[in-house]
Write an enzyme that holds these catalytic residues in place. Structure first.
Site, PDB file in Angstrom:
ATOM      1  N   TYR A  34      -9.090   4.050  -5.432  1.00 46.57           N
ATOM      2  CA  TYR A  34      -8.545   4.461  -5.819  1.00 46.57           C
ATOM      3  C   TYR A  34      -7.897   5.430  -7.386  1.00 46.57           C
ATOM      4  O   TYR A  34      -7.715   6.500  -7.949  1.00 46.57           O
ATOM      5  CB  TYR A  34      -7.274   4.225  -5.213  1.00 46.57           C
ATOM      6  CG  TYR A  34      -7.047   4.188  -4.225  1.00 46.57           C
ATOM      7  CD1 TYR A  34      -7.310   5.145  -2.560  1.00 46.57           C
ATOM      8  CD2 TYR A  34      -7.129   2.618  -3.277  1.00 46.57           C
ATOM      9  CE1 TYR A  34      -7.224   4.991  -1.611  1.00 46.57           C
ATOM     10  CE2 TYR A  34      -6.929   1.964  -2.488  1.00 46.57           C
ATOM     11  CZ  TYR A  34      -6.690   3.245  -1.314  1.00 46.57           C
ATOM     12  OH  TYR A  34      -7.187   3.433   0.000  1.00 46.57           O
ATOM     13  N   GLY A  37      -7.019   5.331   4.783  1.00 46.30           N
ATOM     14  CA  GLY A  37      -6.762   6.353   3.880  1.00 46.30           C
ATOM     15  C   GLY A  37      -7.076   7.998   3.955  1.00 46.30           C
ATOM     16  O   GLY A  37      -8.318   8.189   4.943  1.00 46.30           O
ATOM     17  N   ASP A  69     -15.765  -1.382   9.220  1.00 43.84           N
ATOM     18  CA  ASP A  69     -16.195  -1.323   7.590  1.00 43.84           C
ATOM     19  C   ASP A  69     -17.442  -3.102   7.908  1.00 43.84           C
ATOM     20  O   ASP A  69     -16.921  -3.564   8.116  1.00 43.84           O
ATOM     21  CB  ASP A  69     -15.256  -2.024   6.401  1.00 43.84           C
ATOM     22  CG  ASP A  69     -14.381  -0.971   6.139  1.00 43.84           C
ATOM     23  OD1 ASP A  69     -14.463  -0.168   6.579  1.00 43.84           O
ATOM     24  OD2 ASP A  69     -13.187  -1.289   5.427  1.00 43.84           O
ATOM     25  N   GLU A 109     -13.928  -5.924   9.486  1.00 48.11           N
ATOM     26  CA  GLU A 109     -13.322  -5.340   9.439  1.00 48.11           C
ATOM     27  C   GLU A 109     -12.568  -3.956  10.242  1.00 48.11           C
ATOM     28  O   GLU A 109     -13.261  -3.936  10.009  1.00 48.11           O
ATOM     29  CB  GLU A 109     -12.205  -5.916   8.077  1.00 48.11           C
ATOM     30  CG  GLU A 109     -12.314  -4.539   7.065  1.00 48.11           C
ATOM     31  CD  GLU A 109     -10.659  -5.717   6.223  1.00 48.11           C
ATOM     32  OE1 GLU A 109      -9.965  -4.667   5.739  1.00 48.11           O
ATOM     33  OE2 GLU A 109     -11.267  -5.933   5.424  1.00 48.11           O
ATOM     34  N   GLU A 139       0.557  -1.319   0.162  1.00 45.74           N
ATOM     35  CA  GLU A 139       0.247  -0.228  -0.005  1.00 45.74           C
ATOM     36  C   GLU A 139       0.425   1.477   0.398  1.00 45.74           C
ATOM     37  O   GLU A 139       0.422   2.143   0.832  1.00 45.74           O
ATOM     38  CB  GLU A 139      -1.038  -0.128   1.063  1.00 45.74           C
ATOM     39  CG  GLU A 139      -2.092  -1.035   1.095  1.00 45.74           C
ATOM     40  CD  GLU A 139      -2.739  -1.329   2.883  1.00 45.74           C
ATOM     41  OE1 GLU A 139      -3.716  -0.404   2.421  1.00 45.74           O
ATOM     42  OE2 GLU A 139      -2.728  -1.982   3.560  1.00 45.74           O
ATOM     43  N   ASN A 146      -9.506  -0.997  10.934  1.00 47.67           N
ATOM     44  CA  ASN A 146      -9.063   0.091   9.864  1.00 47.67           C
ATOM     45  C   ASN A 146      -8.469   0.677  10.576  1.00 47.67           C
ATOM     46  O   ASN A 146      -8.845   1.664  11.499  1.00 47.67           O
ATOM     47  CB  ASN A 146      -9.468   0.239   8.790  1.00 47.67           C
ATOM     48  CG  ASN A 146      -9.775  -0.396   7.360  1.00 47.67           C
ATOM     49  OD1 ASN A 146      -8.973  -1.193   7.333  1.00 47.67           O
ATOM     50  ND2 ASN A 146     -11.465  -0.635   7.451  1.00 47.67           N
ATOM     51  N   ARG A 197     -11.718   3.250  11.467  1.00 48.20           N
ATOM     52  CA  ARG A 197     -12.744   2.818  10.340  1.00 48.20           C
ATOM     53  C   ARG A 197     -12.835   1.539  10.378  1.00 48.20           C
ATOM     54  O   ARG A 197     -12.649   0.753  10.931  1.00 48.20           O
ATOM     55  CB  ARG A 197     -12.593   3.668   8.676  1.00 48.20           C
ATOM     56  CG  ARG A 197     -13.730   3.893   8.492  1.00 48.20           C
ATOM     57  CD  ARG A 197     -13.027   4.144   6.692  1.00 48.20           C
ATOM     58  NE  ARG A 197     -13.104   2.701   5.673  1.00 48.20           N
ATOM     59  CZ  ARG A 197     -12.030   2.015   5.380  1.00 48.20           C
ATOM     60  NH1 ARG A 197     -10.955   3.082   4.979  1.00 48.20           N
ATOM     61  NH2 ARG A 197     -11.832   0.927   4.609  1.00 48.20           N
ATOM     62  N   SER A 223      -6.784  -2.085   1.998  1.00 46.86           N
ATOM     63  CA  SER A 223      -6.804  -1.361   0.620  1.00 46.86           C
ATOM     64  C   SER A 223      -7.465  -2.193  -0.511  1.00 46.86           C
ATOM     65  O   SER A 223      -7.332  -2.100  -1.870  1.00 46.86           O
ATOM     66  CB  SER A 223      -5.927  -0.599   0.194  1.00 46.86           C
ATOM     67  OG  SER A 223      -5.161   0.053   1.354  1.00 46.86           O
TER      68      SER A 223
END
Length: 308
Positions: free
Chosen positions: A214, A274, A255, A268, A19, A270, A253, A148
């Site tokens: 992205y 990002g 998800d 998951e 990443e 994070n 974060r 990612s």
């Protein structure tokens, strides 16, 4: 705001994980925001400089904008603790657990938090690929220690699963196979023990993969997500519980997926999401009333008066 209270700030970015490219963008965005508000900050890439060089820079604290292995998995956090330098985000344990998708799933299951059925495949151990397809039908293939959406793929046939596993094993020797959930995708930003507005991500690509995140402009974002007050409260409460369960702190974060029956499933956690112009955390913060500069300063404030 008294920017002098932060002293000299190193923004860790880049690194050597898969990443790296995203991390460089995140780090540059954070660095620009600091400079906009008058905080003395500089870029530091652990892939290009020895981390112990931080001692020679007279740095006062670190903003970690490293994604993936070597930056989000507890190793950098442990090194910074050894050096005695305060840093943003989760500590060693929370970072390591959140980065390990398999152990996260096992923790969710042990706490009876809703998460999709799964199995774990190891590269050098035998497994019956035909039985997996018979038992699960479609699956989501995930390298256990990547972020990612790197190395991830949907597979619903033996051929697709064979190909997906071959690619996933290029990134990790341990791969998580989750029962495929057809439905809506959501994420919840965590900031100082608070759950910010929920975001829904809608993509024509089948799921919110690396390209959707992205590289393309076809992804749509809805913030706040179109959910009932009860659903919003439910998903935010689960986010808080999951975040705390893995030992994550500061910011991050969580998800989710929602199936056709309206049930939410944890995916998951994070711990260093990002922070690019297309990233989700700044989007949620903006809806919450925080500019990007306010967001990164609030994250940095978590290092004040604390000894790591």
């Amino acid at each position: 705001m008294n920017t002098e209270q932060f002293g000299k700030v190193a923004v860790l970015m880049g690194g050597s994980s898969a990443e790296r490219a995203v991390s460089l963008k995140s780090g540059q965005a954070v660095l620009s925001a600091f400079k906009n508000v008058g905080i003395q900050a500089f870029a530091f890439d652990p892939a290009e400089r020895n981390l112990f060089d931080l001692n020679n820079t007279q740095v006062d604290r670190v903003f970690i904008a490293l994604h993936g292995r070597g930056g989000e998995d507890g190793t950098i956090q442990g090194a910074l603790e050894y050096l005695g330098i305060p840093y943003t985000g989760s500590g060693v344990l929370g970072s390591a657990l959140a980065m390990d998708k398999v152990r996260c799933k096992e923790l969710f299951k042990a706490r009876n938090l809703p998460t999709a059925n799964f199995i774990v495949i190891e590269k050098d151990k035998p497994f019956d690929i035909n039985k997996i397809i018979d038992d699960f039908g479609a699956v989501m293939v995930k390298p256990s220690h990547e972020g990612s959406s790197i190395g991830m793929a949907k597979a619903s046939t033996v051929t697709e699963l064979t190909d997906a596993l071959e690619k996933a094993f290029q990134f990790d020797d341990v791969v998580l196979l989750e029962h495929w959930i057809t439905g809506r995708e959501f994420t919840v930003t965590m900031l100082e023990k608070a759950a910010l507005p929920v975001i829904e991500m809608v993509t024509p690509r089948g799921f919110y993969d690396y390209e959707a995140k992205y590289q393309v402009n076809s992804t749509e974002y809805f913030c706040p997500a179109e959910l009932t007050p009860e659903q919003t409260s439910n998903i935010q409460d689960m986010s808080l519980e999951a975040f705390e369960l893995v030992g994550a702190t500061g910011w991050g974060r969580v998800d989710f997926m929602q199936d056709s029956d309206g049930k939410f499933y944890l995916l998951e956690v994070n711990t260093v999401p990002g922070m690019t112009e297309k990233s989700l955390v700044p989007m949620s913060a903006k809806t919450h009333g925080l500019s990007f500069e306010q967001l990164v300063v609030d994250i940095l404030k978590q290092t004040l008066g604390e000894s790591v």
